[in-house]
Design an enzyme around this catalytic site. Structure first.
Site, mmCIF file in Angstrom:
data_model
loop_
_atom_site.group_PDB
_atom_site.id
_atom_site.type_symbol
_atom_site.label_atom_id
_atom_site.label_comp_id
_atom_site.label_asym_id
_atom_site.label_seq_id
_atom_site.Cartn_x
_atom_site.Cartn_y
_atom_site.Cartn_z
ATOM 1 N N SER A 134 -20.169 5.628 3.200
ATOM 2 C CA SER A 134 -21.547 5.472 2.741
ATOM 3 C C SER A 134 -22.305 6.754 3.046
ATOM 4 C CB SER A 134 -22.195 4.293 3.486
ATOM 5 O OG SER A 134 -23.590 4.276 3.307
ATOM 6 N N TYR A 147 -25.017 0.018 11.429
ATOM 7 C CA TYR A 147 -24.350 0.432 10.199
ATOM 8 C C TYR A 147 -23.999 1.917 10.254
ATOM 9 C CZ TYR A 147 -23.430 0.818 5.172
ATOM 10 O OH TYR A 147 -22.838 1.040 3.947
#
Length: 263
Positions: A134, A147
């Site tokens: 990501s 995250y």
């Protein structure tokens, strides 16, 4: 040696999510033999029947399920580790169980799967591992400590494991998308982005995965030009990047996502 998708046996995790389903269909169209895994059994079996793939339902936060998945999958030519959890909010709001599950699914399991398939790929002198990361693995944001930590870790693992495998005929790629329209955590959330913040499509991510495999590319950031520049800035000047996020309202987006969600 670059790997061709056509004729390759591919294990794809996270196949029941929006990105996973698109990847599965595209890879099958390229002539791959697919082994699909996910937690939603009905969705998994329906997709597998549609494209002629082998379904294996598994919870990737469960070590025994991970072992069973590898045993049932058998030999593969390509691993695509796409499964992930979106963990949003201050770390103090997470339970110990939620922290462990996020780290297991987003980081530990991709490492374990990579470790498991590496000897067989090296033994054959060909193969590829793709880890879906990501932009959150390059730039840190408010409300994304958990995250970010897993995606930063995944990026480090991917690039270092690639160095370990240099000269073996086995490649490793990490594909790092920004906000994806129509699939993934952003699309599922329904949250509006600040004005001027652009998204990418699931097809953009699929093309990046295919390019990573067939061209043996180490790292592919799937994002508009301005976001790729911002992500590069974040690596060398994180404080400047943080200020820019606050100015443009990007840091507020992550506070609007709900807790821990699955991909």
């Amino acid at each position: 040696m670059n790997v061709r998708i056509s004729g390759s046996r591919i294990l794809l995790t996270g196949a029941t999510g929006g990105l996973g389903k698109g990847l599965a269909r595209a890879l099958r169209a390229y002539g791959a033999e697919l082994i699909l895994t996910g937690r939603r059994v009905e969705v998994l079996e329906s997709l597998a029947a549609e494209i002629g793939a082998m379904p294996i339902a598994a919870d990737l936060s469960n070590p025994s399920d991970v072992k069973r998945l590898l045993d049932e999958a058998g030999p593969v030519d390509i691993l695509i580790s796409n499964a992930g959890l979106t963990a949003v909010g201050p770390v103090v709001d997470f339970s110990e169980e939620e922290i462990a599950r996020t780290v297991d699914v987003n980081l530990v399991t991709p490492i374990l799967l990579s470790r498991a398939v590496t000897p067989q790929l090296v033994g054959r002198g060909r193969g590829h591992i793709v880890l879906i990361g990501s932009m959150g693995g390059r730039t840190a944001s408010k409300g994304s400590a958990m995250y970010n930590s897993t995606k930063f870790g995944l990026r480090g693992f991917a690039l270092a494991h690639r160095q370990d495998l240099h000269g073996t005929g086995v490649g490793v790629s990490i594909v790092e998308p920004t906000f994806v329209s129509d699939a993934g955590m952003y699309a599922d959330s329904g949250v509006a982005l600040p004005k001027g913040v652009r998204t990418v499509s699931p097809d953009d991510v699929t093309r990046a995965v295919i390019r990573g495999i067939e061209k043996n590319v180490d790292e592919i950031v799937v994002a508009p030009l301005e976001q790729r520049i911002q992500a590069s800035l974040a690596l060398v000047a994180p404080s400047v990047d943080a200020r820019l996020q606050r100015v443009f309202g990007v840091s507020d987006v992550f506070g609007k996502y709900p807790g821990v969600t699955k991909r």
